[in-house]
Design a protein around this motif. Structure first.
Motif, PDB file in Angstrom:
ATOM      1  N   VAL A   1       0.846  -1.200   0.000  1.00 12.06           N
ATOM      2  CA  VAL A   1       0.000   0.000   0.000  1.00 12.06           C
ATOM      3  C   VAL A   1       0.876   1.242   0.000  1.00 12.06           C
ATOM      4  N   ASP A   2       0.607   2.155  -0.956  1.00 12.27           N
ATOM      5  CA  ASP A   2       1.307   3.437  -0.980  1.00 12.27           C
ATOM      6  C   ASP A   2       0.330   4.524  -1.398  1.00 12.27           C
ATOM      7  N   ASP A   3       0.845   5.706  -1.664  1.00 15.08           N
ATOM      8  CA  ASP A   3      -0.033   6.842  -1.954  1.00 15.08           C
ATOM      9  C   ASP A   3      -0.662   6.755  -3.345  1.00 15.08           C
ATOM     10  N   ALA A   4      -0.229   5.819  -4.170  1.00 16.75           N
ATOM     11  CA  ALA A   4      -0.829   5.627  -5.492  1.00 16.75           C
ATOM     12  C   ALA A   4      -1.694   4.373  -5.525  1.00 16.75           C
ATOM     13  N   SER A   5      -2.208   3.982  -4.370  1.00 14.81           N
ATOM     14  CA  SER A   5      -2.984   2.737  -4.260  1.00 14.81           C
ATOM     15  C   SER A   5      -4.468   3.015  -4.080  1.00 14.81           C
ATOM     16  N   LEU A   6      -5.241   2.033  -4.517  1.00 12.71           N
ATOM     17  CA  LEU A   6      -6.650   1.937  -4.131  1.00 12.71           C
ATOM     18  C   LEU A   6      -6.737   0.749  -3.179  1.00 12.71           C
ATOM     19  N   VAL A   7      -7.279   0.975  -2.001  1.00  7.15           N
ATOM     20  CA  VAL A   7      -7.431  -0.090  -1.005  1.00  7.15           C
ATOM     21  C   VAL A   7      -8.896  -0.505  -0.974  1.00  7.15           C
ATOM     22  N   LEU A   8      -9.135  -1.791  -1.171  1.00  9.21           N
ATOM     23  CA  LEU A   8     -10.485  -2.348  -1.158  1.00  9.21           C
ATOM     24  C   LEU A   8     -10.585  -3.348  -0.016  1.00  9.21           C
TER      25      LEU A   8
ATOM     26  N   ILE B   1     -13.931  -4.690   2.203  1.00 10.57           N
ATOM     27  CA  ILE B   1     -15.352  -4.493   2.475  1.00 10.57           C
ATOM     28  C   ILE B   1     -15.706  -4.779   3.927  1.00 10.57           C
ATOM     29  N   SER B   2     -15.326  -5.941   4.427  1.00 10.76           N
ATOM     30  CA  SER B   2     -15.746  -6.310   5.783  1.00 10.76           C
ATOM     31  C   SER B   2     -14.680  -7.180   6.444  1.00 10.76           C
ATOM     32  N   PRO B   3     -13.517  -6.586   6.765  1.00 12.04           N
ATOM     33  CA  PRO B   3     -12.416  -7.381   7.313  1.00 12.04           C
ATOM     34  C   PRO B   3     -12.515  -7.548   8.825  1.00 12.04           C
ATOM     35  N   GLU B   4     -11.908  -8.601   9.344  1.00 14.19           N
ATOM     36  CA  GLU B   4     -11.734  -8.734  10.782  1.00 14.19           C
ATOM     37  C   GLU B   4     -10.485  -7.979  11.237  1.00 14.19           C
ATOM     38  N   THR B   5      -9.490  -7.883  10.367  1.00 15.57           N
ATOM     39  CA  THR B   5      -8.291  -7.098  10.661  1.00 15.57           C
ATOM     40  C   THR B   5      -8.625  -5.611  10.545  1.00 15.57           C
ATOM     41  N   PRO B   6      -8.079  -4.763  11.417  1.00 14.40           N
ATOM     42  CA  PRO B   6      -8.392  -3.322  11.374  1.00 14.40           C
ATOM     43  C   PRO B   6      -7.672  -2.633  10.218  1.00 14.40           C
ATOM     44  N   VAL B   7      -8.106  -2.925   9.007  1.00 12.47           N
ATOM     45  CA  VAL B   7      -7.412  -2.452   7.807  1.00 12.47           C
ATOM     46  C   VAL B   7      -7.339  -0.933   7.759  1.00 12.47           C
ATOM     47  N   ARG B   8      -8.440  -0.257   8.035  1.00  8.83           N
ATOM     48  CA  ARG B   8      -8.437   1.208   7.926  1.00  8.83           C
ATOM     49  C   ARG B   8      -7.452   1.844   8.898  1.00  8.83           C
ATOM     50  N   GLN B   9      -7.406   1.322  10.140  1.00 10.48           N
ATOM     51  CA  GLN B   9      -6.485   1.889  11.114  1.00 10.48           C
ATOM     52  C   GLN B   9      -5.035   1.681  10.686  1.00 10.48           C
ATOM     53  N   ILE B  10      -4.731   0.502  10.152  1.00  3.20           N
ATOM     54  CA  ILE B  10      -3.362   0.213   9.726  1.00  3.20           C
ATOM     55  C   ILE B  10      -2.981   1.097   8.545  1.00  3.20           C
ATOM     56  N   VAL B  11      -3.847   1.152   7.540  1.00  7.01           N
ATOM     57  CA  VAL B  11      -3.546   1.936   6.343  1.00  7.01           C
ATOM     58  C   VAL B  11      -3.407   3.416   6.686  1.00  7.01           C
ATOM     59  N   ALA B  12      -4.239   3.921   7.586  1.00  3.04           N
ATOM     60  CA  ALA B  12      -4.160   5.331   7.970  1.00  3.04           C
ATOM     61  C   ALA B  12      -2.806   5.667   8.580  1.00  3.04           C
TER      62      ALA B  12
ATOM     63  N   GLN C   1      -1.117   7.171   2.620  1.00  7.94           N
ATOM     64  CA  GLN C   1      -2.279   7.998   2.283  1.00  7.94           C
ATOM     65  C   GLN C   1      -2.743   7.584   0.894  1.00  7.94           C
ATOM     66  N   PRO C   2      -3.447   6.450   0.809  1.00  5.38           N
ATOM     67  CA  PRO C   2      -3.823   5.931  -0.512  1.00  5.38           C
ATOM     68  C   PRO C   2      -4.747   6.880  -1.264  1.00  5.38           C
ATOM     69  N   ALA C   3      -4.736   6.747  -2.577  1.00 11.80           N
ATOM     70  CA  ALA C   3      -5.576   7.605  -3.412  1.00 11.80           C
ATOM     71  C   ALA C   3      -7.050   7.388  -3.121  1.00 11.80           C
ATOM     72  N   VAL C   4      -7.432   6.117  -2.880  1.00 13.06           N
ATOM     73  CA  VAL C   4      -8.837   5.764  -2.635  1.00 13.06           C
ATOM     74  C   VAL C   4      -8.887   4.614  -1.643  1.00 13.06           C
ATOM     75  N   MET C   5      -9.880   4.645  -0.760  1.00 12.19           N
ATOM     76  CA  MET C   5     -10.211   3.488   0.065  1.00 12.19           C
ATOM     77  C   MET C   5     -11.696   3.228  -0.071  1.00 12.19           C
ATOM     78  N   ILE C   6     -12.061   1.950  -0.237  1.00 14.64           N
ATOM     79  CA  ILE C   6     -13.465   1.559  -0.333  1.00 14.64           C
ATOM     80  C   ILE C   6     -13.715   0.481   0.709  1.00 14.64           C
ATOM     81  N   TRP C   7     -14.738   0.713   1.537  1.00 14.44           N
ATOM     82  CA  TRP C   7     -15.060  -0.252   2.581  1.00 14.44           C
ATOM     83  C   TRP C   7     -16.561  -0.231   2.843  1.00 14.44           C
ATOM     84  N   ASN C   8     -17.018  -1.169   3.623  1.00 19.01           N
ATOM     85  CA  ASN C   8     -18.411  -1.207   4.041  1.00 19.01           C
ATOM     86  C   ASN C   8     -18.613  -0.213   5.162  1.00 19.01           C
ATOM     87  N   ARG C   9     -19.636   0.614   5.068  1.00 18.33           N
ATOM     88  CA  ARG C   9     -19.925   1.552   6.143  1.00 18.33           C
ATOM     89  C   ARG C   9     -20.577   0.786   7.291  1.00 18.33           C
ATOM     90  N   VAL C  10     -20.014   0.930   8.470  1.00 19.51           N
ATOM     91  CA  VAL C  10     -20.453   0.141   9.616  1.00 19.51           C
ATOM     92  C   VAL C  10     -21.440   0.926  10.451  1.00 19.51           C
TER      93      VAL C  10
END
Length: 345
Positions: free
Chosen positions: A288-295, A297-308, A312-321
């Protein structure tokens, strides 16, 4: 205190039920652990509020290096202890001792044992480290209190005689998985949800995307989850095509990675055929880098916290909780629902 406290009546209801099953001594240890967690939470919350990242690429890379240096164990049932060195948020170095080879005293299938034969890197964000709920209070280890990453044994199913790996669920054949992925892509491309998503992306000022990294999209070969999983992987392919056309480059110029510990060999072959490289946990985070799209949807791992913390990826797409009202019999559990996706750019 916990970063996101659980209502006291929920904890009290769980403890009252557990008292009958586990006994007073177990509940006393849980209560003592909760007091220790509450005390240490003040420092953990202070670290978090100061902006110090819990997760860094250097720390993840160091764990990957230690995993890569391990010698292959020819017999997964032989008891061994794997050692890892990690640094905590309190800047203390901790040696993790991870036992492997334990055969669990239960089985789901005849002639199949559940064995701690693999390793799993678990990420622990602030809400886990400061939580006093049943799970985190019972597993609390003061030596690990400031560790945002730990390595744990991962149980898998092995044949009791041959030691061959046995999938947890019936695995669909390669042709069926390929057909499901193609069908889901066709359905996705013609859906209003897809058109809405692509319209949103067209209207946004997004930097060029050079790679797509997908987390926890599950395995398409699982007969029960095939449709859902194929839908998520189809979205990855649609996004690759969209950004390639938008940037006037070939689809092959956008590299794609996928990480899920549940991928079977069939999934890996189908994804490879679609131009998606499967990487083992936690290696996808290093892609993951600043030119990435991170997808994810519903992980058990805290993907958003780690990526943040790491990019600073270009796009992140996830399920709104969203949390929904719980019925009495759900006490101690969390039910979530949400619309198909949320976009951050």
């Amino acid at each position: 205190m916990a970063r996101y406290p659980v209502p006291s009546h929920v904890i009290e209801s769980i403890d009252a039920a557990d008292l009958r099953g586990f006994g007073a001594a177990h509940l006393a240890r849980r209560a003592a652990n909760r007091r220790t967690i509450a005390r240490l939470s003040e420092k953990l919350n202070a670290v978090f509020d100061s902006g110090v990242p819990f997760f860094t690429k250097d720390a993840i890379r160091d764990i990957v290096r230690q995993l890569d240096e391990l010698a292959v164990n020819p017999n997964p049932r032989v008891h061994t202890v794997r050692k890892f060195i990690v640094r905590g948020l309190d800047d203390c170095v901790v040696e993790l001792r991870v036992p492997l080879g334990r055969v669990h005293p239960y089985r789901d299938l005849p002639d199949v044992d559940i064995v701690d034969a693999k390793l799993l890197v678990r990420f622990r964000p602030i809400d886990h480290l400061t939580s006093t709920t049943r799970r985190f209070a019972d597993e609390f280890n003061i030596e690990h209190a400031f560790l945002p990453m730990v390595v744990e044994p991962r149980p898998v199913q092995l044949h009791s005689v041959t030691n061959d790996y046995v999938p947890q669920y019936p695995v669909l054949p390669l042709e069926a998985v390929q057909a499901t992925l193609q069908r889901k892509r066709t359905e996705w491309e013609s859906s209003s949800a897809c058109q809405q998503l692509l319209s949103t992306l067209r209207s946004a000022a997004i930097p060029d995307v050079r790679r797509i990294v997908a987390f926890a999209c599950f395995n398409m070969s699982d007969c029960e989850m095939a449709e859902r999983s194929a839908c998520q992987h189809a979205l990855l392919l649609i996004l690759r095509k969209f950004f390639a056309e938008r940037q006037r480059i070939a689809e092959e110029d956008i590299v794609c990675f996928a990480q899920d510990p549940l991928y079977e060999d069939v999934d890996k072959k189908v994804l490879a055929g679609a131009g998606i490289s499967v990487v083992e946990n936690p290696r996808a985070f290093l892609e993951v880098d600043d030119a990435s799209l991170v997808l994810s949807i519903s992980p058990e791992t805290p993907v958003r916290q780690i990526v943040a913390d790491i990019a600073q990826p270009a796009v992140m797409i996830w399920n709104r909780v969203e949390e929904v009202e719980q019925h009495a019999e759900w006490i101690g559990q969390t039910e979530w629902y949400g619309p198909p996706f949320q976009i951050f750019y």
